[in-house]
Design an enzyme around this catalytic site. Structure first.
Site, PDB file in Angstrom:
ATOM      1  CE1 TYR A 113      -3.998  -1.662  -0.443  1.00 49.36           C
ATOM      2  CE2 TYR A 113      -3.332  -3.003   1.426  1.00 49.36           C
ATOM      3  CZ  TYR A 113      -4.178  -2.770   0.359  1.00 49.36           C
ATOM      4  OH  TYR A 113      -5.174  -3.644   0.077  1.00 49.36           O
ATOM      5  CD  GLU A 212      -1.630 -30.480   2.118  1.00 45.45           C
ATOM      6  OE1 GLU A 212      -1.195 -31.634   1.899  1.00 45.45           O
ATOM      7  OE2 GLU A 212      -2.176 -29.783   1.253  1.00 45.45           O
ATOM      8  CG  ASP A 264      -4.412 -33.549   1.258  1.00 49.20           C
ATOM      9  OD1 ASP A 264      -4.716 -34.144   2.312  1.00 49.20           O
ATOM     10  OD2 ASP A 264      -4.915 -32.460   0.909  1.00 49.20           O
TER      11      ASP A 264
END
Lengths: 379, 672
Positions: A113, A212, A264
């Site tokens: 910003y 995970e 996974d």
């Protein structure tokens, strides 16, 4: 599977000391001087940087991690993109020098910003600001923390018998046990996990299991896996933040704990493991600081999907493309990874960690993990 | 006992029964009344075409209004009002209520309507479908009143039947209003009244057209020029286009005393000598009376005429729109699309097929709000009349599809067929006889001569497009460089100087190294009666240069141009001028201006700039001087051109990988 090494021996050369930021700015001014001199000589200003691409990763035998190779690229004011990046670099250099003078720090998002006021040098996206800071890290051999910039996101959470001392924002040192002194959410890692901020006191744990998904961390905690198996549970929260990877590296280096990674069973999770163990492409310049070469992949592997007959999904087009990319990724060129990738492509299946619940809630802690850990020689 | 009628008598009685109504019914399709939306369009078209034609003949700038009002289910009132010369009272019934009656039926010149079936067919259609008469209000300037007539067509006799004959106070000095009530449908879209008027406005920029739609919407196409098109001359027929029957009626009607005079004066292209020779060849005495040439003799005469080497038909009967007006018409009507580029329109020289002259004109518009991924829009015109139907069957479409547009910057599957891209093509065929595929005059028939001209004209327009696109892409590339030197470099110098605490260095050497071009920049300012094109030549190269600048512009524009400073040389017939500019140091610039006097419609694109002795890669806004300009260059320019120069900066082949390009292509961002 991964390149095996004797457990954590390398000490990090770039690791900051307790009052580290004093000389951080000198290299940034050297960069400015170099550009100034080129302009003064009437040359088109340019900068050379090592390429941060998959093709330019090279394995460092001594450190056991993948680091940047020797291929260099040029950022030149001859092209609009290059000129813009050069200008941004010096807006950034100016900004971090100002912050040092005012003893401030800033998040990456705040930086994005702040660049609103940089006109032509304004960042188009947060990605661009992150990439530029990494460029500066590479060019100056410093960490972004040295530039007083830190990420917005928090690190992961830790649950298990690990006692640490943290110097909090008021300068008070707290001693915290990550099992007994915290709630069910665990101990949340701050963005700075360096020595002056966090110190390890003691642990009874025999290994670290990096996981995970949050749901799986909760499952293991509810089943009392950490206490029963003397494990430290660490939630990766998907692709792990730098502080998470740094924390893992320190656990491995300083407490000599084995690290296993439980994700996974899909190509994206393979990448999570690669960035934990071998180093990520974007931060390959920091691999000897962020990567944990002793970390091992526990699962879910492509063979697990078959052996445990796990409920699976078909690989999507993107999944297949990701696997194809991994085929040519130097980090995945071990025999084990190659056969895993080929197997997944052949079967066309992927599975989530939670798919183990097919056999009941206790199956993962009573059967799957003990079996896998035994196989790996951790248990 | 009365004898039964013979077969011949039976047939004869049947023949009598074939009225114009039946004729109409049988030919609805070719007359353009086969469905309701088309009946609306044909009616408006016939009335408007007539109005524009009579205005042009009378040298009046056309002002035509079309008002359409709904009267009931599938029933509309159509009123077309023009400011034409008006029609004499006695002519009105025949013009509007008699089929095949018209003044232009046999004239050998370009006209919008080519046979007299037009407006009376609309009247007949209206009569048949609503049983309402056509109402005509017309005033000629010489009379104080307007005549008001209501007419039916007697379908048995093909004669007008007047049901009202009145006078009224005129509403204007002269003009005609036709009002019909007919069964029809009002639609919008490609084949609509609005599109037809839009097309008419484009190719008739001297006309002002107003449409009032049934829902009250008013659309006005304002006049884009006060200049009236030249009236095509009425020329005698050329023997190559004559049929035997036509020759016979011409001979019969001839007022010449002898056949040899007939050949020279009543036909075109036959010289006295040619007449003599061909009469000898045909074995006809030159003193024979024209009427006496009949039967076999006539046939021999025609054969001899066809075999004789005659002068080509004159193109004086043609009225091309002209490059300037095509552009003005397109700009006037398509201005809201804000196209990036109006290609200089192409008007091919007149050619001949059979005994008829023809010429092809092409306009091309590119960019702006035109859709990028749709087939290009095609506006077809024949003798200034838009062709809205049968696009697929038209020779114009075939010719467009036969050009390989990929070479010129448009997409085209397999290099043939209608190309795709943000472009619009206007194609106009003008001829004293346009070969239509049918009497409905909707599509031009295939013809090798016309096809050749179409392709040449399209290719010429396409070359303009290619030049424009390549200039645009160079401008874009240069635009990046300008951003670097104007916006980024000064700030980079300021920032780094500030960080190292030193004064900002002179950036000229870096700027010229980055740019490394000689930039010819042109603008356009419109002043009261003139258009001024200011030109700035900047030497953005690291060495001092003498720039030899050349201008080329259409000769008719050149004639209206003044220059400051005066050129060092000109060649007005070719529209060329050139200057040797004072020696420019790096970053140095020089200015000049070209001013065009009114009336003119000049774009910066109409001026081509060339520079001698500097290679293409080092030129921006100008091209290298073509080799065929036979100009003697000053010695300094020749020497500079011969001095070896390295490859220009910014060319591909940098010694090292572009860091930012490598990052982006390696997909670092979406990797881990």
């Amino acid at each position: 599977m991964p390149p095996k090494r004797a457990r954590a021996s390398a000490t990090t050369t770039d690791a900051p000391s307790e009052e580290p930021r004093a000389d951080a700015l000198a290299p940034t001014l050297d960069l400015a001087r170099s550009i100034y001199e080129q302009l003064d000589r009437g040359e088109i200003p340019r900068m050379r940087l090592p390429l941060r691409t998959k093709q330019n990763l090279s394995f460092q035998m001594r450190e056991g991690v993948w680091r940047l190779g020797k291929a260099m690229g040029t950022r030149s004011a001859r092209k609009l993109d290059g000129a813009q990046m050069l200008l941004r670099t010096f807006y950034l250099v100016d900004f971090i020098n100002e912050m040092a003078r005012d003893k401030k720090t800033s998040t990456l998002r705040e930086l994005y910003y702040i660049s609103e006021g940089w006109e032509e040098a304004k960042f188009g996206s947060e990605d661009e600001s992150n990439l530029l800071i990494e460029d500066l890290e590479v060019l100056c051999s410093r960490l972004r923390e040295d530039f007083r910039l830190h990420p917005e996101e928090n690190g992961a959470s830790v649950l298990g018998d690990l006692t640490i001392k943290e110097r909090n924002r008021k300068g008070i040192v707290k001693t915290i046990n990550c099992r007994d002194d915290v709630g069910d959410g665990g101990y949340a890692l701050p963005f700075d996990v360096e020595d002056g901020k966090i110190e390890f006191v003691k642990t009874s744990a025999k290994f670290v299991i990096a996981i995970e998904c949050g749901g799986m961390v909760d499952r293991l905690a509810e089943n009392g896996f950490d206490e029963r198996e003397n494990a430290i549970l660490l939630h990766l929260k998907g692709q792990p933040a730098r502080s998470t990877r740094r924390f893992l590296r320190r656990l491995s280096d300083e407490l000599h704990l084995p690290v296993v990674v439980f994700t996974d069973g899909d190509p994206w999770s393979f990448r999570i493991f690669a960035s934990v163990a071998y180093g990520a492409i974007k931060t390959a310049h920091l691999s000897n600081y962020l990567a944990t070469p002793s970390a091992e992949f526990l699962g879910v592997t492509a063979s697990d999907i078959e052996n445990y007959e796990l409920p699976s999904d078909k690989l999507s087009e993107q999944d297949v493309r990701a696997l194809e990319a991994e085929r040519t990724d130097p980090r995945f060129q071990t025999a084990e990874w190659r056969s895993e990738i080929e197997l997944m492509l052949k079967n066309g299946k992927k599975a989530e960690q939670q798919s183990l619940a097919k056999y009941g809630l206790n199956y993962v802690t009573d059967h799957y993990l003990p079996e896998k850990l035994a196989e790996m020689g951790v248990r | 006992m009365p004898r039964p009628p013979t077969i011949a008598q039976q047939l004869a009685s049947k023949q009598r029964e074939i009225s114009v109504a039946e004729f109409f019914e049988r030919n609805r399709q070719i007359l353009g009344f086969d469905n309701l939306p088309r009946a609306m369009l044909t009616t408006v078209k016939e009335a408007v075409d007539n109005s524009v034609d009579v205005c042009d003949e009378a040298r009046i700038a056309p002002e035509i209004s079309v008002e359409i009002a709904k009267e009931g289910e599938d029933r509309f009132r159509v009123a077309v009002t023009d400011n034409g010369p008006g029609i004499l009272r006695r002519e009105i019934p025949n013009v509007f209520a008699r089929l095949l009656y018209g003044s232009r039926f046999h004239s050998n010149r370009q006209a919008r309507g080519q046979q007299g079936i037009g407006i009376s067919a609309a009247v007949l259609y209206a009569n048949l479908t609503t049983a309402r008469p056509v109402r005509i209000v017309s005033r000629v300037e010489e009379e104080d009143v307007a005549h008001v007539l209501e007419l039916f067509i007697d379908t048995q006799k093909n004669q007008p039947r007047v049901v009202l004959d009145d006078v009224a106070l005129p509403e204007s000095a002269h003009g005609t209003k036709v009002e019909l009530v007919l069964k029809a449908k009002y639609v919008r879209g490609r084949q609509s009244v609005l599109e037809y008027l839009r097309g008419t406005a484009i190719v008739n920029p001297h006309a002002r057209l107003v449409l009032q739609e049934p829902d009250g919407t008013r659309v006005t196409f304002e006049r884009a020029t006060e200049e009236l098109p030249a009236v095509p001359k009425e020329t005698p027929p050329h023997p190559y286009g004559l049929e035997l029957g036509e020759l016979g009626s011409l001979l019969k009607a001839s007022r010449q005393a002898t056949v040899s005079e007939f050949l020279v004066k009543d036909l075109q292209g036959v010289s006295a000598r040619a007449a003599k020779e061909l009469l000898v060849a045909a074995g006809i005495p030159g003193a024979t009376k024209p009427v006496a040439v009949q039967g076999d003799v006539q046939e021999r005469l025609l054969a001899a005429l066809r075999a004789a080497p005659l002068l080509a038909p004159s193109s004086e009967g043609l009225s091309p729109i002209g490059a300037m007006l095509i552009k003005r018409g397109l700009r006037n009507v398509l201005g809201t699309l804000r196209p990036d580029f109006f290609a200089p329109p192409v008007t091919r020289p007149a050619k001949v097929r059979g005994g008829f002259p023809f010429l092809v004109e092409v306009g091309l518009v590119y960019g702006g709000a035109l859709p990028v991924d749709e087939p290009v829009q095609i506006l077809r015109f024949a003798n200034r009349v838009p062709l809205l139907f049968q696009q697929g069957a038209c020779a114009i479409t075939t010719a467009i599809g036969s050009v390989d547009w990929r070479r010129y910057g448009l997409e085209q599957k397999g290099g043939s067929g209608i190309p795709v891209g943000p472009a619009l093509l206007l194609v106009h065929i003008a001829s004293t006889k346009v070969p239509f595929t049918s009497e409905a005059k909707e599509a031009v028939a295939e013809d090798p001569e016309i096809d050749r001209e179409l392709v040449l004209a399209l290719q010429a327009a396409a070359r303009h497009l290619r030049t424009h696109l390549s200039r645009a892409s160079r401008r874009e590339f240069a635009g990046e460089k300008f951003s670097i030197i104007q916006k980024i470099l000064p700030k980079l110098a300021e920032k780094t100087s500030h960080l190292v605490g030193k004064p900002v260095p002179d950036l000229t050497p870096v700027v010229t190294r980055i740019m490394d071009v000689v930039h010819v920049e042109t603008g356009l300012t419109q002043e009261a009666k003139t258009r001024r094109v200011p030109v700035t030549v900047t030497n953005y190269t690291p060495r001092p240069r003498v720039v030899e600048l050349f201008l080329e512009v259409a000769p008719e524009l050149f004639a209206r141009a003044t220059f400051a400073p005066e050129p060092d040389g000109t060649e007005p017939a070719l529209g060329r001028a050139w200057w040797t500019l004072p020696k420019l140091p790096p970053n140095g610039r020089s200015e000049l201006a070209v001013t065009f006097a009114a009336p003119c419609d000049v774009d910066a694109d109409d001026l081509d700039w060339y520079v001698a002795g500097i290679d293409e890669a080092r030129l921006l806004g100008a091209d290298p001087l073509p080799g065929d300009w036979d100009v003697r260059l000053p010695r300094t320019v020749v020497e500079a051109a011969e001095a070896a120069e390295g490859a220009p900066a910014g060319a591909p082949g940098e010694e090292e990988v572009d860091y930012d390009a490598a990052e982006a292509s390696a997909g670092v961002r979406d990797d881990d």
